[in-house]
Scaffold this motif. Structure first.
Motif, PDB file in Angstrom:
ATOM      1  N   THR A 189       0.831  -1.209   0.000  1.00 54.66           N
ATOM      2  CA  THR A 189       0.000   0.000   0.000  1.00 54.66           C
ATOM      3  C   THR A 189       0.866   1.259   0.000  1.00 54.66           C
ATOM      4  O   THR A 189       0.574   2.235  -0.703  1.00 54.66           O
ATOM      5  CB  THR A 189      -0.926   0.001   1.228  1.00 54.66           C
ATOM      6  OG1 THR A 189      -1.754  -1.164   1.179  1.00 54.66           O
ATOM      7  CG2 THR A 189      -1.806   1.237   1.261  1.00 54.66           C
ATOM      8  N   ALA A 190       1.936   1.242   0.787  1.00 53.24           N
ATOM      9  CA  ALA A 190       2.837   2.402   0.857  1.00 53.24           C
ATOM     10  C   ALA A 190       3.549   2.630  -0.467  1.00 53.24           C
ATOM     11  O   ALA A 190       3.699   3.767  -0.926  1.00 53.24           O
ATOM     12  CB  ALA A 190       3.855   2.194   1.978  1.00 53.24           C
ATOM     13  N   MET A 191       3.998   1.544  -1.103  1.00 52.60           N
ATOM     14  CA  MET A 191       4.658   1.679  -2.402  1.00 52.60           C
ATOM     15  C   MET A 191       3.700   2.285  -3.429  1.00 52.60           C
ATOM     16  O   MET A 191       4.073   3.174  -4.201  1.00 52.60           O
ATOM     17  CB  MET A 191       5.142   0.315  -2.891  1.00 52.60           C
ATOM     18  CG  MET A 191       6.212  -0.336  -2.038  1.00 52.60           C
ATOM     19  SD  MET A 191       6.684  -1.947  -2.749  1.00 52.60           S
ATOM     20  CE  MET A 191       7.100  -2.855  -1.268  1.00 52.60           C
ATOM     21  N   ALA A 192       2.473   1.783  -3.428  1.00 54.27           N
ATOM     22  CA  ALA A 192       1.480   2.290  -4.383  1.00 54.27           C
ATOM     23  C   ALA A 192       1.166   3.760  -4.116  1.00 54.27           C
ATOM     24  O   ALA A 192       1.023   4.561  -5.050  1.00 54.27           O
ATOM     25  CB  ALA A 192       0.216   1.440  -4.307  1.00 54.27           C
ATOM     26  N   ALA A 193       1.053   4.127  -2.842  1.00 57.88           N
ATOM     27  CA  ALA A 193       0.737   5.512  -2.488  1.00 57.88           C
ATOM     28  C   ALA A 193       1.836   6.458  -2.955  1.00 57.88           C
ATOM     29  O   ALA A 193       1.562   7.553  -3.474  1.00 57.88           O
ATOM     30  CB  ALA A 193       0.544   5.635  -0.977  1.00 57.88           C
ATOM     31  N   ARG A 194       3.090   6.045  -2.786  1.00 52.00           N
ATOM     32  CA  ARG A 194       4.210   6.882  -3.239  1.00 52.00           C
ATOM     33  C   ARG A 194       4.183   7.034  -4.758  1.00 52.00           C
ATOM     34  O   ARG A 194       4.413   8.127  -5.294  1.00 52.00           O
ATOM     35  CB  ARG A 194       5.531   6.245  -2.789  1.00 52.00           C
ATOM     36  CG  ARG A 194       6.765   7.012  -3.236  1.00 52.00           C
ATOM     37  CD  ARG A 194       6.891   8.320  -2.493  1.00 52.00           C
ATOM     38  NE  ARG A 194       8.011   9.110  -3.022  1.00 52.00           N
ATOM     39  CZ  ARG A 194       7.888  10.248  -3.672  1.00 52.00           C
ATOM     40  NH1 ARG A 194       6.685  10.767  -3.887  1.00 52.00           N
ATOM     41  NH2 ARG A 194       8.942  10.899  -4.100  1.00 52.00           N
ATOM     42  N   ALA A 195       3.864   5.951  -5.452  1.00 62.37           N
ATOM     43  CA  ALA A 195       3.815   6.000  -6.921  1.00 62.37           C
ATOM     44  C   ALA A 195       2.662   6.873  -7.405  1.00 62.37           C
ATOM     45  O   ALA A 195       2.810   7.639  -8.371  1.00 62.37           O
ATOM     46  CB  ALA A 195       3.683   4.593  -7.471  1.00 62.37           C
ATOM     47  N   ARG A 196       1.512   6.779  -6.751  1.00 61.85           N
ATOM     48  CA  ARG A 196       0.363   7.624  -7.144  1.00 61.85           C
ATOM     49  C   ARG A 196       0.666   9.094  -6.884  1.00 61.85           C
ATOM     50  O   ARG A 196       0.251   9.975  -7.651  1.00 61.85           O
ATOM     51  CB  ARG A 196      -0.896   7.180  -6.393  1.00 61.85           C
ATOM     52  CG  ARG A 196      -1.472   5.866  -6.903  1.00 61.85           C
ATOM     53  CD  ARG A 196      -2.883   5.645  -6.390  1.00 61.85           C
ATOM     54  NE  ARG A 196      -2.895   5.431  -4.950  1.00 61.85           N
ATOM     55  CZ  ARG A 196      -2.832   4.244  -4.369  1.00 61.85           C
ATOM     56  NH1 ARG A 196      -2.721   3.142  -5.102  1.00 61.85           N
ATOM     57  NH2 ARG A 196      -2.870   4.129  -3.057  1.00 61.85           N
ATOM     58  N   GLU A 197       1.398   9.355  -5.818  1.00 63.87           N
ATOM     59  CA  GLU A 197       1.810  10.726  -5.516  1.00 63.87           C
ATOM     60  C   GLU A 197       2.708  11.262  -6.633  1.00 63.87           C
ATOM     61  O   GLU A 197       2.557  12.408  -7.082  1.00 63.87           O
ATOM     62  CB  GLU A 197       2.564  10.705  -4.177  1.00 63.87           C
ATOM     63  CG  GLU A 197       2.890  12.049  -3.593  1.00 63.87           C
ATOM     64  CD  GLU A 197       3.586  11.891  -2.247  1.00 63.87           C
ATOM     65  OE1 GLU A 197       4.829  12.032  -2.213  1.00 63.87           O
ATOM     66  OE2 GLU A 197       2.907  11.599  -1.249  1.00 63.87           O
ATOM     67  N   MET A 198       3.636  10.424  -7.078  1.00 66.62           N
ATOM     68  CA  MET A 198       4.513  10.811  -8.188  1.00 66.62           C
ATOM     69  C   MET A 198       3.705  11.113  -9.443  1.00 66.62           C
ATOM     70  O   MET A 198       3.904  12.143 -10.107  1.00 66.62           O
ATOM     71  CB  MET A 198       5.489   9.666  -8.507  1.00 66.62           C
ATOM     72  CG  MET A 198       6.687   9.557  -7.631  1.00 66.62           C
ATOM     73  SD  MET A 198       7.757   8.227  -8.284  1.00 66.62           S
ATOM     74  CE  MET A 198       9.133   8.352  -7.158  1.00 66.62           C
ATOM     75  N   ALA A 199       2.824  10.191  -9.775  1.00 70.13           N
ATOM     76  CA  ALA A 199       2.032  10.342 -10.999  1.00 70.13           C
ATOM     77  C   ALA A 199       1.157  11.582 -10.932  1.00 70.13           C
ATOM     78  O   ALA A 199       0.972  12.290 -11.937  1.00 70.13           O
ATOM     79  CB  ALA A 199       1.181   9.095 -11.225  1.00 70.13           C
ATOM     80  N   GLY A 200       0.618  11.870  -9.754  1.00 70.62           N
ATOM     81  CA  GLY A 200      -0.214  13.047  -9.591  1.00 70.62           C
ATOM     82  C   GLY A 200       0.551  14.339  -9.782  1.00 70.62           C
ATOM     83  O   GLY A 200      -0.031  15.379 -10.126  1.00 70.62           O
ATOM     84  N   ALA A 201       1.868  14.271  -9.579  1.00 67.80           N
ATOM     85  CA  ALA A 201       2.718  15.450  -9.756  1.00 67.80           C
ATOM     86  C   ALA A 201       3.332  15.508 -11.156  1.00 67.80           C
ATOM     87  O   ALA A 201       4.209  16.335 -11.425  1.00 67.80           O
ATOM     88  CB  ALA A 201       3.830  15.445  -8.706  1.00 67.80           C
ATOM     89  N   GLY A 202       2.876  14.597 -12.019  1.00 67.20           N
ATOM     90  CA  GLY A 202       3.357  14.608 -13.390  1.00 67.20           C
ATOM     91  C   GLY A 202       4.573  13.747 -13.645  1.00 67.20           C
ATOM     92  O   GLY A 202       5.122  13.744 -14.757  1.00 67.20           O
TER      93      GLY A 202
END
Length: 325
Positions: A189-202
């Motif tokens: 879950t933490a790995m996915a959250a970090r990746a979604r945060e990245m994607a959300g920032a472009g």
């Protein structure tokens, strides 16, 4: 008449039930959805139905003498009271009493992570090791302790919460409400959250592509797939999770001095970047004497670890083949 035993691995999404013989060999097994939204009584009826199903499939000429059960939450192993199971919506359920009345056989209940540890200790990667720690890295991070050949429950049945060891005091918020827990840094879950945060920032374009271009569909598998293709951003996520996991395991090794650490859970399939970083961090932080003795190995039983732990629980902790006929 020959004896057999029933085992149930109860989760928030599935009920996994088996019938086993006196040596722990599975005779029949079945898996059905839990459907907790239908209410506790409906889930209990579904459990009973699975036990009946496996008995009809593999129990000819045998009597069920005990039922072992793993549950997704803290439980008193003596009274069988399940204190809380968030994924089921249950609280303070006298599960042992309910099931013994339902099945008319002795019932033993324990936490699912403890039973995964017991399963690996009895039938899997931990066979023959009297002091081992089992850690599962999946949606969350859980753990079970086998000390001097037995599950260690602690004062109130809550021992083994490896995922809620704080490894970064000012770190991200964990689902438990605290900051910097290992689970908030190294779980799937933490790995996915970090990746979604990245994607959300472009950023994180390779990871996003692995998720079909949908930020909400990014999971740890997408991170691992992108890392497997050499994507630096995905690798950074795995390296960060590996460092946190290695730090947490070093604390466990320093505290308990186990002979073995068994790592399971789907997130541990992320590949070498996670494993190698975890091992490097563990070596740099663990005390030399404890590090020299411990081995870190992958789990051997996969999704059956909890179920086989329930089998071992019903066997009373005896080695395979040492169960009365």
């Amino acid at each position: 008449m020959n004896k057999c035993l029933a085992a149930v691995d109860l989760g928030g999404t599935k009920i996994y039930t088996a019938l086993a013989d006196s040596r722990g060999k599975l005779l029949a097994e079945t898996r059905v959805p839990t459907n907790p939204g239908e209410g506790m009584e409906a889930v209990i009826r579904r459990i009973a139905g699975t036990v009946e199903e496996v008995y009809n499939s593999g129990g000819a000429g045998r009597d069920i003498c005990c039922l072992g059960m793993g549950v997704p939450g803290p439980v008193d192993p003596e009274t069988g009271v399940l204190y809380q199971a968030p994924n089921l919506g249950w609280r303070d359920v006298h599960l042992k009493k309910i099931l013994q009345k339902r099945f008319a056989v002795p019932v033993l209940v324990d936490n699912d992570a403890n039973l995964a540890a017991l399963g690996e200790h009895t039938f899997g990667a931990g066979a023959g090791e009297r002091n081992m720690v089992y850690v599962t890295v999946s949606t969350g991070i859980g753990g079970g302790l086998i000390l001097d050949g037995k599950i260690y429950h602690g004062a109130s049945g809550g021992a083994g919460e490896v995922g809620h060891m704080v490894v970064e005091p000012m770190g991200p918020l964990c689902g438990c409400g605290k900051r910097g827990c290992l689970e908030a840094l190294a779980s799937g879950t933490a790995m996915a959250a970090r990746a979604r945060e990245m994607a959300g920032a472009g950023a994180g374009r390779a990871i996003l592509a692995e998720a079909g271009g949908r930020i909400e569909d990014i999971d740890a598998g997408a991170v691992a797939a992108a890392a497997g293709r050499g994507d630096e951003e995905a690798l950074e996520i795995l390296w960060g999770a590996g460092r946190a996991l290695g730090m947490g395991l070093a604390n466990v090794v320093n505290l308990l001095n186990p002979g073995l650490v068994v790592l399971g859970g789907g997130a541990m399939n992320a590949g070498k970047p996670l494993w190698e970083t975890m091992e490097e961090e563990l070596r740099s932080r663990a005390m030399p004497g404890a590090l020299e003795r411990v081995k870190v190995v992958p789990a051997a039983l996969g999704k059956r670890s909890g179920l086989l732990g329930a089998v071992a629980l019903a066997m009373g902790g005896r080695p395979p083949g040492d169960f009365p006929q």
